[in-house]
Design an enzyme around this catalytic site. Sequence first.
Site, PDB file in Angstrom:
ATOM      1  N   LYS A 272     -11.409   5.264   5.446  1.00  0.00           N
ATOM      2  CA  LYS A 272     -10.180   4.586   4.999  1.00  0.00           C
ATOM      3  C   LYS A 272      -9.209   4.503   6.178  1.00  0.00           C
ATOM      4  O   LYS A 272      -9.081   5.468   6.947  1.00  0.00           O
ATOM      5  CB  LYS A 272      -9.572   5.389   3.851  1.00  0.00           C
TER       6      LYS A 272
ATOM      7  N   SER B  26      -6.145   3.197  -4.283  1.00  0.00           N
ATOM      8  CA  SER B  26      -5.917   2.478  -3.051  1.00  0.00           C
ATOM      9  C   SER B  26      -7.106   2.491  -2.091  1.00  0.00           C
ATOM     10  O   SER B  26      -7.128   1.713  -1.153  1.00  0.00           O
ATOM     11  CB  SER B  26      -4.707   3.078  -2.321  1.00  0.00           C
TER      12      SER B  26
ATOM     13  N   SER C 264      -6.624   7.647  -6.142  1.00  0.00           N
ATOM     14  CA  SER C 264      -7.087   6.589  -5.243  1.00  0.00           C
ATOM     15  C   SER C 264      -8.526   6.674  -4.784  1.00  0.00           C
ATOM     16  O   SER C 264      -9.023   5.728  -4.172  1.00  0.00           O
ATOM     17  CB  SER C 264      -6.192   6.528  -4.010  1.00  0.00           C
TER      18      SER C 264
END
Length: 513
Positions: free
Chosen positions: A106, A181, A205
Amino acid sequence: MVSVAVVVPGTSERNASCRRVVIIPVDVQAPSARVTEIARAVASRQLRAADVCRAALGRIEQRDPGVRAFLHVSEAHALARAAQVDAALDAGRAAGPLAGVPIAIKDNLCTRFAPTTAASRALDGFVPPYDATVVVRLEAAGAVIVGKTNLDEFAMGSSTENSGFFPTHHPLDAGRVPGGSSGGSAAAVASGMAAAALGSDTGGSVRQPAAFCGCVGLKPTYGRVSRYGLIAYGSSLDQVGILATNVPDAARVLEVIAGPDPRDATCSHHRPEAFSAALEDDLVARRMEGLRVGVPREYFGDGLSEVVRRSVDAAIAKARRAGARVVDVSLPRARHSVAAYYVIATAEASSNLARYDGVHYGARRGAAGGIEALYCESRGAGFGSEVQRRIMLGTFALSAGYYDAYYAKALRVRRLLRDDFTTALREADVLISPTTPTTAFRLGEKLSDPLSMYLADVYTIAVNLAGLPAISIPCGVDEAGLPIGLQLIGPAMGESLLLQAARGFERMLAPTL
Ligand code: GLN
């Protein structure tokens, strides 16, 4: 299950004898133990890390134009790392536990070899001077990092639509969101562009996009994994998590990244246990026999879609038939968790994001107009509207006169919620719930209604407030074939137990995995 075989041409005399067929799963129907299988095949010289890496990069080239999971593909770095893994093996050195495994990261985790933006325009082009501890540990274990994945800006959101660059699409339906996310990480794993990925989980997330995309998503206990090099959002909630196609793969990655880190004072001193070894079939079967599975009734009330309810209920019924003891438990304060979270997380975010002022960090604008103009213009242009909304909410909650009414009260709610979990986890070994109230929603569907977006995490947020470990595993699909996830929650530092239980459910629901 559908798979494609990618035949990678040999590059030298020596590896001409190697098996050069790399099986890459198509979409969410992934074959078993991809991290584990790739690492074993590379370690035993059946596969070359360079071939696996080229196959993953080829897959990204083929799939990513439609999915848009990556903000940056680190092709040269990945090929160089893979060559190093092969060279080390050629020289007779021991293979690491993730030898040659392609992993996506990420983009809120710092990497020296690639830009790190947290999907914010404020950090466009920023290349950190150091690697996050988890990145160092992955690479030391032989992993090959193929790129940086898209997210909601600064990890604020549940759909990846808040990215400052572009939205990511659901791998099965381009008109839908992958969740967020960590949507880029989930989409990358679900579409076979990486064998596993790292995400971060402040309120859901990792678990929520895992549920939407049909992967496994593990949020470890608060403090289990170092956050050195993770761009901070809500520091009392943030934790690095793992996306994978199955539970043993997630366990193997956790073993590598968990454990004390002198660079992160909030990182626990607990040494990681042998999580993978606890997942042998007979140990898992023994664990499932008599396992007390707590069903928090508050997580099956209004707002839960029928298809998700049916699917989680069916998994509970199966567990009961397999010998688990299903008990009713209650988390009476859970209904306040979204409210408490959005005070605490935004308060912490308003403080954490103060550093992006165009002077210390972040893109600089308006320097000609004096210091105030510089701050205003830098922050106004650098941050997207959701980030601005949260900074304002958090600043408000912390301001004199409102601090006690909002922030201090939210902290008290958090404490009570923790007590609820402690009580429930006395009656049960693990708790079970849906991960999300619905399956993946349409792009744009919730963008103009922040509250409905916030409710996408209604079942995941309380876990972060309580600091507990939790995992989402696939448990079915809806009428349109979109994945459904169930969440298991364990006691603090109880990852061994949690992973065993998750493996038991995975075996029961998808015996081929
Ligand atoms: N969707 C939640 C939020 O927007 C959780 C995000 C996260 O876990 N990073 O804050």
